[in-house]
Structure formats: C-alpha cells, structure tokens
Design a protein around this motif. Structure first.
Motif, PDB file in Angstrom:
ATOM      1  N   VAL A  26      35.214   4.128 -12.618  1.00  0.00           N
ATOM      2  CA  VAL A  26      35.223   3.846 -14.060  1.00  0.00           C
ATOM      3  C   VAL A  26      34.107   4.635 -14.724  1.00  0.00           C
ATOM      4  O   VAL A  26      32.974   4.643 -14.241  1.00  0.00           O
ATOM      5  N   ASP A  79      36.736  -2.255 -18.508  1.00  0.00           N
ATOM      6  CA  ASP A  79      37.056  -0.961 -17.908  1.00  0.00           C
ATOM      7  C   ASP A  79      38.095  -0.208 -18.742  1.00  0.00           C
ATOM      8  O   ASP A  79      38.016   1.020 -18.900  1.00  0.00           O
ATOM      9  N   ARG A  83      37.317   3.503 -20.334  1.00  0.00           N
ATOM     10  CA  ARG A  83      38.109   4.702 -20.002  1.00  0.00           C
ATOM     11  C   ARG A  83      38.606   5.388 -21.280  1.00  0.00           C
ATOM     12  O   ARG A  83      38.578   6.621 -21.388  1.00  0.00           O
ATOM     13  N   GLY A  91      42.428   8.470 -20.739  1.00  0.00           N
ATOM     14  CA  GLY A  91      41.848   7.237 -20.214  1.00  0.00           C
ATOM     15  C   GLY A  91      42.806   6.066 -20.295  1.00  0.00           C
ATOM     16  O   GLY A  91      42.810   5.195 -19.414  1.00  0.00           O
ATOM     17  N   GLU A  94      44.968   6.508 -17.320  1.00  0.00           N
ATOM     18  CA  GLU A  94      44.205   6.258 -16.099  1.00  0.00           C
ATOM     19  C   GLU A  94      43.942   4.764 -15.922  1.00  0.00           C
ATOM     20  O   GLU A  94      43.899   4.266 -14.788  1.00  0.00           O
ATOM     21  N   ALA A  95      43.777   4.052 -17.023  1.00  0.00           N
ATOM     22  CA  ALA A  95      43.565   2.607 -16.930  1.00  0.00           C
ATOM     23  C   ALA A  95      44.791   1.918 -16.336  1.00  0.00           C
ATOM     24  O   ALA A  95      44.660   0.963 -15.560  1.00  0.00           O
TER      25      ALA A  95
END
Length: 427
Positions: A26, A79, A83, A91, A94-95
C-alpha cells in the motif's frame, strides 16, 4: 489442438509482465498520506447521488441506490483512499486487485460509474490531468519493438488461459447476436461469433479465389472461414502463442495449403490483396502510428479491393482528453493501447489514404453481452486459472478488466464498429 491446463504456464510468464504480484504494498508516501483524507471527502461527495450503495466495513452506507441496488463493499477504506490519492484511477483498480473493495455484481457497479465518468471527478480537478496523471512510457509505444513486447504482454499469457473463457472458435472480439432480448446465453456465442466473421467476409466480397490479408490473426477462426470459401489467406500476428495454435487449428481443418500464418509486423507485409480484414487490432496500434497503419492498408489493397475493420471506439472529446494518459488498463492489461474515435478514423483516412469509408455498423450492445458471457465463464473457471498458476490477485485483475470493459459498452461510453473502406472508384 492442445488446450489442456499446464501448472507451469503462469510461472513461465516473463517477470516484466507480472506486475500484479507487487500489489499488496500500500502506498505510504506523502501523496498518499496527505491525499487520502481529501480523496475520502471527494469520494463521499461524488457518490452521494450515484445509483450505487457504498457500504463501509463499520456499517456506514453512502450512495443513492436502494437496498437492492448495485453494492460496492469497502473492506479497507484507509488503503482504498491511499491508493487513489497516490495513483488516481490506477489506484482504484489496484485497490480491487488487492481486495480493498469488492462488489457482488462488479459489472453493475462499474456500469453506473462509467455512465457518470464525466461528472464524478470535479471539473477543476479534471483540468489538472496533464500534470497529475502519468503519461505513456516511451517503451510502450507502437514501434516495431514496442508492439512485439506489448502484444506478448497480453496474448502470450498462454493459449490455455484464453481457452478458459472463450468459446470453441477462440474468437476474442465482439460477437453479433441474432437478438439481445432476452439476453443471449453461452450456447448462443459460437453462432454469434461466426455471424460476426461472416459479415466481415461478406463486406469485403471474400469468395473462391480472393486474396485475403488478415492483420491480427487471433487464433485463426477468420482465416479458416475465409479459406473454407475458397480464398487464400495471408495472416500476420506478433504473438508467438497465437501463431502456434492458429497453425494447429488451420492444419486440423485441412487448410494448410490455403492459409499462411506469419509472425510479422503489419509494416513489413508486401504485395497486394483483394480483401484486407483486421478485427480489433487497430486498438494496439497507438495514436501516433494510426497514419502509418492506415497508409499500410491503402498500399496493400488492390485497386478494386475492400478493407473491413472491426474497431473499438470512444467519444471524440473523451479521446482527446485522455489520449496521452497512462491508465490501469495500460499498466496491467494492454500496454500501448489506444481507442480512437469515429471522427479521428474518418479524418486520418481522408488525410493519409485514397480510401473512403463506405459503410459503418455499430454493435456496442453486442459487445456488452459478449463480455458478460466471457466474465461469467472466467469466474466459473477459477479452478482452471489456479491450475495454470494464476493467483487470486491475477484473477481479480482479469475480472475487473472484463467487467470494466462490459461496463464501458453497457453504459454507451464505448462502442465497437465494423467499418468498410474502399477506393471511390471501386465498384
């Protein structure tokens, strides 16, 4: 045709393409730490009147959807926002890969968001795109070397992997269904894919004796169907995996004498052809190389020939705003990819060729259903992907990609067209 799972496949993928493996880290830099609370506030404001339910782990619910509406579950909000603060929409993707959020119906959530793409981010922040959003790496441009690497990143994951969710034709592009209501089911897909291919062959007049150039082989189904009409086909691909399986399928069909599958860049093809067909390959060309690609079609086409392209397109204004940005799809799925607009293709065709667009056929809703069926099949094939060595993070990455693509077409944000080109004096 060998599509049996092999546990060694994923481990054989080059390290440069295994970007998903580091996703558990993270971001903790200043941009993430300082920006996360700001992103959380902007996110809450953005989804307040959007028709989804954003459910936090502590029971807080945001959004304007009823309890039966699309649900987005935030498992690790801290988190998730870190991101996005660090990497924007990359992000956000990606999360999901990391499991910071999930959705029981991922396509439904993304369809709602895609329909509001122009208003979810405040206009003032959109103006900062040029300085806040990363640009495409030079190494991923569509040069000869870059194109080979880009294609390998996606298509050389393995034929076995794509066999998990494609139908028996191994056709990886939008089908054309005979009806959209009621919604098509899996057993409709094979016929719909062949209907799509036959429409392209008909549009270019492919029959016995036709010399066909195919740019972007896929796994050989179009070449096989053209050869079955009596045509001779020269098909080019940059994917070694595709070439191997396409040749195997051509041989199994008894058409080796009519079909050549070459590992070759479109810029290196010579000769002239009566028909040129390219199915959803133009998206891999890249913005700066579109004139080169269209000019190649022009000089390879016989005077009385026709070109048929199947191309994914996006709205012109949105294309202009995003054409230089580096996205989640570029990073993880299609490096170097670029979706043109219909207007751009018309302009560049007029400027760089002697060809004219003589027919367009839009099939965006058909692609939404094609992707829905692929996503259902892929989700049901989790065990097969695991047997190939692809871990849960990779599988979430591909679920997001398929659902994200479905949402684009279902919301009307994306379209796909069959475009026919010919010389003005051609019959």
């Amino acid at each position: 045709m060998n599509l049996d799972p092999s546990p060694s496949v994923a481990s054989a993928v080059p390290a440069s393409t295994r970007r998903w493996e580091s996703i558990s880290r993270v971001p903790r830099g200043p941009r993430a730490v300082i920006g996360a609370p700001i992103v959380a506030a902007l996110f809450g404001r953005a989804v307040a009147d959007v028709a989804i339910r954003v459910e936090y782990a502590d029971g807080v619910v945001l959004g304007a959807a009823p309890e039966t509406g699309p649900r987005m579950l935030l498992h690790r909000p801290r988190d998730f926002f870190a991101r996005i603060a660090a990497d924007g929409l990359i992000g956000f993707g990606e999360a999901y890969m990391a499991g910071d959020w999930s959705a029981p119906d991922l396509s439904a959530v993304l369809t709602v968001l895609a329909a509001r793409i122009d208003t979810l981010i405040p206009a003032k922040l959109q103006k900062l795109r040029a300085v806040a959003v990363p640009r495409q790496p030079r190494s991923e441009r569509g040069t000869r070397a870059g194109a080979r690497t880009n294609i390998a990143h996606h298509y050389d994951l393995s034929n076995e992997f794509f066999g998990l969710f494609l139908d028996e034709t191994m056709t990886y592009s939008s089908a054309i269904f005979d009806r959209l209501v009621p919604a098509p089911v899996w057993n409709d897909l094979v016929t719909a894919q062949r209907r799509k291919l036959d429409r392209l062959l008909d549009a270019t007049g492919v029959t016995a004796g036709t010399r066909v150039l195919e740019i972007g082989t896929g796994w050989g189904e179009l070449a096989i169907r053209a050869a079955q009409r009596g045509a001779t086909v020269y098909s080019v691909t940059l994917s070694r995996e595709q070439q191997l399986l396409a040749r195997e399928r051509v041989a199994a069909a008894g058409l080796t004498d009519r079909v050549t599958v070459a590992l070759q860049d479109y810029r290196d093809v010579t000769g002239t052809y009566d028909a040129i067909i390219s199915v959803e390959m133009i998206e891999a060309v890249g913005f700066r190389y579109l004139p080169t690609y269209l000019a190649a079609l022009d000089h390879l086409l016989d005077d009385d020939g026709r070109v048929a392209l199947q191309a994914i397109t996006m709205p012109h204004a949105r294309m202009l705003a995003t054409r230089n940005t580096y996205t989640w799809v570029h990073k993880y799925i299609f490096p170097g990819g670029f979706l043109p607009s219909s207007e751009l293709l018309s302009t560049l065709t007029a400027e760089h060729t002697d060809l004219s667009i003589v027919d367009r056929y839009s099939l965006g809703p058909h692609y939404a259903h094609t992707l829905r069926l692929w996503l259902q099949r892929f989700t049901a094939s989790a065990g097969g992907a695991d047997a190939l060595g692809f871990d849960p993070t990779f599988r979430r990455m591909w679920r997001l990609y398929l659902a994200y693509s479905e949402a684009g077409f279902a919301s009307g944000y994306l379209d796909v067209e069959q475009i026919v080109l010919a010389r003005p004096e051609s019959p």
